[in-house]
Design a protein around this motif. Structure first.
Motif, PDB file in Angstrom:
ATOM      1  N   ALA A 184       0.830  -1.206   0.000  1.00  0.00           N
ATOM      2  CA  ALA A 184       0.000   0.000   0.000  1.00  0.00           C
ATOM      3  C   ALA A 184       0.864   1.255   0.000  1.00  0.00           C
ATOM      4  O   ALA A 184       0.560   2.237  -0.689  1.00  0.00           O
ATOM      5  N   ILE A 185       1.967   1.224   0.753  1.00  0.00           N
ATOM      6  CA  ILE A 185       2.867   2.369   0.794  1.00  0.00           C
ATOM      7  C   ILE A 185       3.521   2.586  -0.572  1.00  0.00           C
ATOM      8  O   ILE A 185       3.664   3.725  -1.046  1.00  0.00           O
ATOM      9  N   ARG A 186       3.913   1.481  -1.205  1.00  0.00           N
ATOM     10  CA  ARG A 186       4.537   1.608  -2.526  1.00  0.00           C
ATOM     11  C   ARG A 186       3.545   2.193  -3.535  1.00  0.00           C
ATOM     12  O   ARG A 186       3.917   3.030  -4.376  1.00  0.00           O
ATOM     13  N   GLN A 187       2.292   1.770  -3.465  1.00  0.00           N
ATOM     14  CA  GLN A 187       1.289   2.304  -4.382  1.00  0.00           C
ATOM     15  C   GLN A 187       1.080   3.794  -4.152  1.00  0.00           C
ATOM     16  O   GLN A 187       0.912   4.570  -5.108  1.00  0.00           O
ATOM     17  N   LEU A 188       1.109   4.213  -2.890  1.00  0.00           N
ATOM     18  CA  LEU A 188       1.003   5.641  -2.594  1.00  0.00           C
ATOM     19  C   LEU A 188       2.206   6.400  -3.170  1.00  0.00           C
ATOM     20  O   LEU A 188       2.069   7.517  -3.688  1.00  0.00           O
ATOM     21  N   TYR A 189       3.373   5.774  -3.068  1.00  0.00           N
ATOM     22  CA  TYR A 189       4.583   6.421  -3.571  1.00  0.00           C
ATOM     23  C   TYR A 189       4.562   6.536  -5.104  1.00  0.00           C
ATOM     24  O   TYR A 189       4.845   7.600  -5.668  1.00  0.00           O
ATOM     25  N   THR A 190       4.219   5.430  -5.771  1.00  0.00           N
ATOM     26  CA  THR A 190       4.174   5.471  -7.240  1.00  0.00           C
ATOM     27  C   THR A 190       3.049   6.357  -7.756  1.00  0.00           C
ATOM     28  O   THR A 190       3.127   6.895  -8.865  1.00  0.00           O
ATOM     29  N   GLY A 191       2.005   6.528  -6.938  1.00  0.00           N
ATOM     30  CA  GLY A 191       0.918   7.436  -7.314  1.00  0.00           C
ATOM     31  C   GLY A 191       1.178   8.866  -6.892  1.00  0.00           C
ATOM     32  O   GLY A 191       0.253   9.692  -6.928  1.00  0.00           O
ATOM     33  N   GLN A 192       2.407   9.126  -6.424  1.00  0.00           N
ATOM     34  CA  GLN A 192       2.836  10.469  -6.020  1.00  0.00           C
ATOM     35  C   GLN A 192       2.009  10.996  -4.847  1.00  0.00           C
ATOM     36  O   GLN A 192       1.818  12.200  -4.697  1.00  0.00           O
ATOM     37  N   GLU A 193       1.547  10.062  -4.020  1.00  0.00           N
ATOM     38  CA  GLU A 193       0.870  10.458  -2.780  1.00  0.00           C
ATOM     39  C   GLU A 193       1.870  10.609  -1.629  1.00  0.00           C
ATOM     40  O   GLU A 193       1.531  11.157  -0.580  1.00  0.00           O
ATOM     41  N   LEU A 194       3.084  10.069  -1.795  1.00  0.00           N
ATOM     42  CA  LEU A 194       4.135  10.164  -0.791  1.00  0.00           C
ATOM     43  C   LEU A 194       5.401  10.695  -1.450  1.00  0.00           C
ATOM     44  O   LEU A 194       5.758  10.268  -2.557  1.00  0.00           O
ATOM     45  N   VAL A 195       6.091  11.586  -0.757  1.00  0.00           N
ATOM     46  CA  VAL A 195       7.396  12.025  -1.230  1.00  0.00           C
ATOM     47  C   VAL A 195       8.419  10.945  -0.858  1.00  0.00           C
ATOM     48  O   VAL A 195       8.162  10.110   0.025  1.00  0.00           O
ATOM     49  N   PRO A 196       9.580  10.882  -1.521  1.00  0.00           N
ATOM     50  CA  PRO A 196      10.556   9.814  -1.259  1.00  0.00           C
ATOM     51  C   PRO A 196      10.956   9.686   0.213  1.00  0.00           C
ATOM     52  O   PRO A 196      11.090   8.573   0.733  1.00  0.00           O
ATOM     53  N   LEU A 197      11.164  10.813   0.880  1.00  0.00           N
ATOM     54  CA  LEU A 197      11.580  10.752   2.281  1.00  0.00           C
ATOM     55  C   LEU A 197      10.506  10.110   3.151  1.00  0.00           C
ATOM     56  O   LEU A 197      10.799   9.288   4.037  1.00  0.00           O
ATOM     57  N   HIS A 198       9.240  10.455   2.909  1.00  0.00           N
ATOM     58  CA  HIS A 198       8.149   9.881   3.693  1.00  0.00           C
ATOM     59  C   HIS A 198       7.978   8.393   3.398  1.00  0.00           C
ATOM     60  O   HIS A 198       7.694   7.592   4.295  1.00  0.00           O
ATOM     61  N   HIS A 199       8.151   8.017   2.132  1.00  0.00           N
ATOM     62  CA  HIS A 199       8.072   6.605   1.768  1.00  0.00           C
ATOM     63  C   HIS A 199       9.147   5.800   2.508  1.00  0.00           C
ATOM     64  O   HIS A 199       8.877   4.720   3.066  1.00  0.00           O
ATOM     65  N   ALA A 200      10.363   6.324   2.552  1.00  0.00           N
ATOM     66  CA  ALA A 200      11.462   5.629   3.244  1.00  0.00           C
ATOM     67  C   ALA A 200      11.191   5.532   4.744  1.00  0.00           C
ATOM     68  O   ALA A 200      11.475   4.508   5.373  1.00  0.00           O
ATOM     69  N   GLU A 201      10.632   6.599   5.312  1.00  0.00           N
ATOM     70  CA  GLU A 201      10.366   6.595   6.752  1.00  0.00           C
ATOM     71  C   GLU A 201       9.293   5.576   7.112  1.00  0.00           C
ATOM     72  O   GLU A 201       9.402   4.874   8.128  1.00  0.00           O
ATOM     73  N   MET A 202       8.251   5.454   6.304  1.00  0.00           N
ATOM     74  CA  MET A 202       7.189   4.492   6.595  1.00  0.00           C
ATOM     75  C   MET A 202       7.697   3.059   6.429  1.00  0.00           C
ATOM     76  O   MET A 202       7.354   2.171   7.218  1.00  0.00           O
ATOM     77  N   GLN A 203       8.549   2.815   5.421  1.00  0.00           N
ATOM     78  CA  GLN A 203       9.134   1.488   5.265  1.00  0.00           C
ATOM     79  C   GLN A 203      10.055   1.152   6.439  1.00  0.00           C
ATOM     80  O   GLN A 203      10.091   0.008   6.920  1.00  0.00           O
ATOM     81  N   LYS A 204      10.782   2.137   6.917  1.00  0.00           N
ATOM     82  CA  LYS A 204      11.646   1.934   8.080  1.00  0.00           C
ATOM     83  C   LYS A 204      10.820   1.572   9.313  1.00  0.00           C
ATOM     84  O   LYS A 204      11.207   0.705  10.112  1.00  0.00           O
ATOM     85  N   THR A 205       9.666   2.209   9.475  1.00  0.00           N
ATOM     86  CA  THR A 205       8.795   1.911  10.621  1.00  0.00           C
ATOM     87  C   THR A 205       8.242   0.494  10.528  1.00  0.00           C
ATOM     88  O   THR A 205       8.130  -0.207  11.541  1.00  0.00           O
ATOM     89  N   LEU A 206       7.914   0.053   9.315  1.00  0.00           N
ATOM     90  CA  LEU A 206       7.466  -1.330   9.139  1.00  0.00           C
ATOM     91  C   LEU A 206       8.561  -2.307   9.560  1.00  0.00           C
ATOM     92  O   LEU A 206       8.283  -3.345  10.179  1.00  0.00           O
ATOM     93  N   LYS A 207       9.791  -2.001   9.224  1.00  0.00           N
ATOM     94  CA  LYS A 207      10.906  -2.864   9.638  1.00  0.00           C
ATOM     95  C   LYS A 207      11.001  -2.922  11.161  1.00  0.00           C
ATOM     96  O   LYS A 207      11.287  -3.984  11.743  1.00  0.00           O
ATOM     97  N   GLU A 208      10.781  -1.800  11.822  1.00  0.00           N
ATOM     98  CA  GLU A 208      10.813  -1.786  13.284  1.00  0.00           C
ATOM     99  C   GLU A 208       9.716  -2.683  13.866  1.00  0.00           C
ATOM    100  O   GLU A 208       9.940  -3.399  14.849  1.00  0.00           O
ATOM    101  N   PHE A 209       8.544  -2.661  13.251  1.00  0.00           N
ATOM    102  CA  PHE A 209       7.478  -3.559  13.709  1.00  0.00           C
ATOM    103  C   PHE A 209       7.902  -5.021  13.550  1.00  0.00           C
ATOM    104  O   PHE A 209       7.656  -5.853  14.429  1.00  0.00           O
ATOM    105  N   LEU A 210       8.532  -5.347  12.430  1.00  0.00           N
ATOM    106  CA  LEU A 210       9.000  -6.709  12.206  1.00  0.00           C
ATOM    107  C   LEU A 210      10.042  -7.110  13.254  1.00  0.00           C
ATOM    108  O   LEU A 210      10.018  -8.236  13.771  1.00  0.00           O
ATOM    109  N   ASP A 211      10.939  -6.202  13.580  1.00  0.00           N
ATOM    110  CA  ASP A 211      11.978  -6.493  14.576  1.00  0.00           C
ATOM    111  C   ASP A 211      11.364  -6.773  15.944  1.00  0.00           C
ATOM    112  O   ASP A 211      11.751  -7.734  16.638  1.00  0.00           O
TER     113      ASP A 211
END
Length: 334
Positions: A184-211
């Motif tokens: 869902a985050i990637r789709q928001l990013y490719t649809g220009q709903e997220l700027v690159p920095l925000h996309h990276a931050e949300m993916q980083k937060t998902l990694k923290e949840f996994l950890d």
């Protein structure tokens, strides 16, 4: 988790009564054989009993320190998950250009929390929650939501009915939900709903949840080492069962000087039972603490934590009239 001043002495005594009864019978048998049957050869030298007691105290202390450390780590994991969940609610609301995506991201996260707590509360063969004292206490004092409410019912407020079967049929629903979040985050990013920095931050937060999920799974799926558990049980029960054989002669010798040899000898029964009960009860407390996600009265309150996260996340979305997290049952919050 017990949030009152303390457990009541009577309920603690009832909880440990099975082991206390065994100790009382053992002490009575030892005193009877020594005083009535004249089996004085049964008596053990007091220094032997003292050495056994010292060794048992070290073993019990080591085990309880380790089990408490497991409980503290579990609390730390869920403190981190709580902090990350609050952050996730904020960035889900504020990062996408259009606000419509926030609700899906938050609901999917609440579904992930639900799946995680159900996974953590699934029973394991080594856990103490299935033993008679804990089952009896749980039936009278509190209810474990994950043991009474089906997972599909708990997920229904967050997961569309069309996706439910596929989610439950997957071997790893928690991982599947994280994967859906990432997509869902990637789709928001490719649809220009997220700027690159925000996309990276949300993916980083998902990694923290996994950890943090992996840390919780490690505590759940890797028990207190069984080799240490058996040593603890053998040492404690050896001391508890042999203690009357060392105490009865000491009391009998005290009574001999006063002419009350048999009367004083019988005092070994209550006193040896009391001392042995202290060791055995401490061992039982350690057993009920070593698995902080088993659904016992000493669990980390993950259900309560998830309810609080849901209320805060939905408030960020502008929802009102949300229910308060469920209160304690007999001072116990799960």
């Amino acid at each position: 988790m017990h949030i009152g001043k303390s457990y009541g002495f009577l309920e603690f005594l009832i909880w440990t009564r099975r082991r206390a009864t065994l100790l009382l019978v053992n002490a009575g048998l030892a005193a009877g054989l020594y005083l009535l049957a004249g089996w004085h050869w049964l008596a053990l030298p007091w220094p032997v009993v003292a050495i056994l007691g010292t060794a048992a105290s070290f073993i019990v202390g080591f085990k309880n320190a380790q089990t408490y450390a497991r409980s503290v780590e579990a609390q730390q994991v869920w403190t981190t998950i709580t902090s990350l969940s609050r952050y996730w609610g904020l960035i889900s609301r504020d990062f996408p250009v259009h606000a419509g995506a926030a609700r899906d991201l938050v609901l999917r996260h609440l579904a992930w929390l639900t799946v995680v707590r159900y996974q953590l509360r699934a029973p394991r063969s080594w856990e103490a929650a299935g033993r008679a004292p804990d089952v009896e206490y749980r039936s009278k004092a509190f209810r474990v939501a994950e043991h009474t409410v089906p997972l599909a019912q708990a997920l229904s407020p967050y997961v569309p009915a069309a996706e439910m079967d596929a989610l439950l049929a997957s071997g790893n629903p928690a991982g599947m939900l994280i994967a859906q979040q990432s997509q869902a985050i990637r789709q928001l990013y490719t649809g220009q709903e997220l700027v690159p920095l925000h996309h990276a931050e949300m993916q980083k937060t998902l990694k923290e949840f996994l950890d943090q999920h992996a840390r919780a799974e490690r505590i759940k799926n890797f028990p207190y080492p069984r080799q240490y558990a058996i040593i603890n049980t053998v040492f404690v029960w050896t001391f508890a069962l042999l203690l009357p054989l060392g105490v009865v002669r000491e009391f009998a010798q005290i009574g001999t000087a006063a002419g009350w040899r048999e009367l004083m000898g019988w005092l070994a029964v209550p006193f040896s039972t009391l001392v042995a009960w202290m060791y055995v009860a401490l061992d039982q407390v350690g057993e009920s603490t070593e698995n902080p996600f088993e659904g016992s009265a000493n669990d980390v309150p993950i259900t309560y934590i998830c309810q609080g996260i849901e209320r805060e996340s939905r408030t960020l979305l502008g929802e009102q009239g949300l229910p308060e997290p469920a209160g304690p049952d007999n001072h116990i919050v799960l």
